[in-house]
Design a protein around this motif. Structure first.
Motif, PDB file in Angstrom:
ATOM      1  N   LYS A 144       0.821  -1.212   0.000  1.00  0.00           N
ATOM      2  CA  LYS A 144       0.000   0.000   0.000  1.00  0.00           C
ATOM      3  C   LYS A 144       0.857   1.265   0.000  1.00  0.00           C
ATOM      4  CE  LYS A 144      -4.064  -2.042   1.437  1.00  0.00           C
ATOM      5  NZ  LYS A 144      -5.316  -1.892   0.842  1.00  0.00           N
ATOM      6  N   LEU A 145       1.879   1.293  -0.830  1.00  0.00           N
ATOM      7  CA  LEU A 145       2.757   2.456  -0.876  1.00  0.00           C
ATOM      8  C   LEU A 145       2.131   3.635  -1.601  1.00  0.00           C
ATOM      9  CD1 LEU A 145       6.240   0.843  -1.654  1.00  0.00           C
ATOM     10  CD2 LEU A 145       5.275   1.504   0.548  1.00  0.00           C
ATOM     11  N   GLY A 146       1.187   3.361  -2.512  1.00  0.00           N
ATOM     12  CA  GLY A 146       0.597   4.438  -3.301  1.00  0.00           C
ATOM     13  C   GLY A 146       1.411   4.771  -4.534  1.00  0.00           C
ATOM     14  N   ILE A 147       2.457   4.009  -4.785  1.00  0.00           N
ATOM     15  CA  ILE A 147       3.294   4.179  -5.978  1.00  0.00           C
ATOM     16  C   ILE A 147       3.043   2.982  -6.874  1.00  0.00           C
ATOM     17  CG2 ILE A 147       5.656   4.365  -6.861  1.00  0.00           C
ATOM     18  CD1 ILE A 147       4.808   6.797  -5.193  1.00  0.00           C
ATOM     19  N   ASP A 148       2.678   3.239  -8.119  1.00  0.00           N
ATOM     20  CA  ASP A 148       2.368   2.160  -9.047  1.00  0.00           C
ATOM     21  C   ASP A 148       3.552   1.764  -9.932  1.00  0.00           C
ATOM     22  OD1 ASP A 148      -0.419   2.093  -8.271  1.00  0.00           O
ATOM     23  OD2 ASP A 148      -0.619   3.985  -9.357  1.00  0.00           O
ATOM     24  N   ALA A 149       4.481   2.695 -10.136  1.00  0.00           N
ATOM     25  CA  ALA A 149       5.618   2.421 -11.024  1.00  0.00           C
ATOM     26  C   ALA A 149       6.786   3.317 -10.642  1.00  0.00           C
ATOM     27  CB  ALA A 149       5.221   2.671 -12.477  1.00  0.00           C
ATOM     28  N   VAL A 150       7.965   2.898 -11.058  1.00  0.00           N
ATOM     29  CA  VAL A 150       9.179   3.699 -10.894  1.00  0.00           C
ATOM     30  C   VAL A 150       9.739   3.943 -12.285  1.00  0.00           C
ATOM     31  CG1 VAL A 150      11.519   3.774  -9.959  1.00  0.00           C
ATOM     32  CG2 VAL A 150       9.678   2.726  -8.623  1.00  0.00           C
ATOM     33  N   ALA A 151      10.008   5.197 -12.597  1.00  0.00           N
ATOM     34  CA  ALA A 151      10.576   5.550 -13.899  1.00  0.00           C
ATOM     35  C   ALA A 151      12.016   5.998 -13.697  1.00  0.00           C
ATOM     36  CB  ALA A 151       9.764   6.667 -14.550  1.00  0.00           C
ATOM     37  N   ILE A 152      12.904   5.382 -14.429  1.00  0.00           N
ATOM     38  CA  ILE A 152      14.317   5.762 -14.350  1.00  0.00           C
ATOM     39  C   ILE A 152      14.798   6.180 -15.731  1.00  0.00           C
ATOM     40  CG2 ILE A 152      14.831   4.280 -12.388  1.00  0.00           C
ATOM     41  CD1 ILE A 152      16.098   2.307 -14.380  1.00  0.00           C
ATOM     42  N   ALA A 153      15.805   7.003 -15.749  1.00  0.00           N
ATOM     43  CA  ALA A 153      16.389   7.429 -17.016  1.00  0.00           C
ATOM     44  C   ALA A 153      17.881   7.673 -16.798  1.00  0.00           C
ATOM     45  CB  ALA A 153      15.731   8.702 -17.513  1.00  0.00           C
ATOM     46  N   PRO A 154      18.678   7.331 -17.784  1.00  0.00           N
ATOM     47  CA  PRO A 154      20.111   7.599 -17.674  1.00  0.00           C
ATOM     48  C   PRO A 154      20.401   9.069 -17.968  1.00  0.00           C
ATOM     49  CG  PRO A 154      19.649   6.584 -19.768  1.00  0.00           C
ATOM     50  CD  PRO A 154      18.352   6.610 -19.012  1.00  0.00           C
ATOM     51  N   TYR A 155      21.461   9.534 -17.437  1.00  0.00           N
ATOM     52  CA  TYR A 155      21.942  10.875 -17.738  1.00  0.00           C
ATOM     53  C   TYR A 155      23.196  10.738 -18.579  1.00  0.00           C
ATOM     54  CZ  TYR A 155      18.740  12.640 -14.270  1.00  0.00           C
ATOM     55  OH  TYR A 155      17.613  12.957 -13.576  1.00  0.00           O
ATOM     56  N   PHE A 156      23.307  11.569 -19.574  1.00  0.00           N
ATOM     57  CA  PHE A 156      24.495  11.531 -20.404  1.00  0.00           C
ATOM     58  C   PHE A 156      24.806  12.943 -20.858  1.00  0.00           C
ATOM     59  CE2 PHE A 156      20.922  11.060 -23.220  1.00  0.00           C
ATOM     60  CZ  PHE A 156      21.230  11.880 -24.298  1.00  0.00           C
ATOM     61  N   GLY A 157      26.003  13.135 -21.296  1.00  0.00           N
ATOM     62  CA  GLY A 157      26.396  14.450 -21.779  1.00  0.00           C
ATOM     63  C   GLY A 157      27.450  14.327 -22.857  1.00  0.00           C
ATOM     64  N   VAL A 158      27.418  15.263 -23.755  1.00  0.00           N
ATOM     65  CA  VAL A 158      28.417  15.349 -24.806  1.00  0.00           C
ATOM     66  C   VAL A 158      29.068  16.720 -24.675  1.00  0.00           C
ATOM     67  CG1 VAL A 158      28.826  15.372 -27.296  1.00  0.00           C
ATOM     68  CG2 VAL A 158      27.091  13.840 -26.322  1.00  0.00           C
ATOM     69  N   VAL A 159      30.352  16.727 -24.485  1.00  0.00           N
ATOM     70  CA  VAL A 159      31.075  17.977 -24.337  1.00  0.00           C
ATOM     71  C   VAL A 159      32.185  18.006 -25.391  1.00  0.00           C
ATOM     72  CG1 VAL A 159      32.304  19.487 -22.735  1.00  0.00           C
ATOM     73  CG2 VAL A 159      30.593  17.887 -21.866  1.00  0.00           C
ATOM     74  N   PRO A 160      31.822  18.381 -26.601  1.00  0.00           N
ATOM     75  CA  PRO A 160      32.822  18.372 -27.663  1.00  0.00           C
ATOM     76  C   PRO A 160      33.754  19.583 -27.571  1.00  0.00           C
ATOM     77  CG  PRO A 160      30.763  19.191 -28.512  1.00  0.00           C
ATOM     78  CD  PRO A 160      30.518  18.775 -27.085  1.00  0.00           C
TER      79      PRO A 160
END
Length: 80
Positions: free
Chosen positions: A54-70
């Protein structure tokens, strides 16, 4: 993360009450690179409710972080 998870839970409950549980998915945002962000939030909610179901959370969404520093010489490869 504790406040974030608690606020996600609260907002999810509000929307579920207004729109119906079948129309709303409460999603906890977290980071793929730092998995403890999701676990800390979920563990906190579990400690508050005493019931993992009964947490009240139905899903967890994750995303990677990336960066391009040319360098200035490489920049044209990344622009159109």
């Amino acid at each position: 993360m504790q406040y974030h998870s608690l606020r996600t839970q609260t907002i999810g409950q509000i929307f579920k009450a207004l729109l119906g549980e079948s129309r709303v998915v409460a999603v906890l945002g977290a980071q793929a690179a730092v998995p403890w962000t999701a676990m800390q939030g979920l563990d906190y909610l579990k400690s508050q409710t005493g019931n993992a179901a009964k947490l009240g959370i139905d899903a967890v969404a994750i995303a990677p972080y990336f960066g391009v520093v040319p360098t200035p010489a490489e920049a044209p490869k990344f622009t159109q």
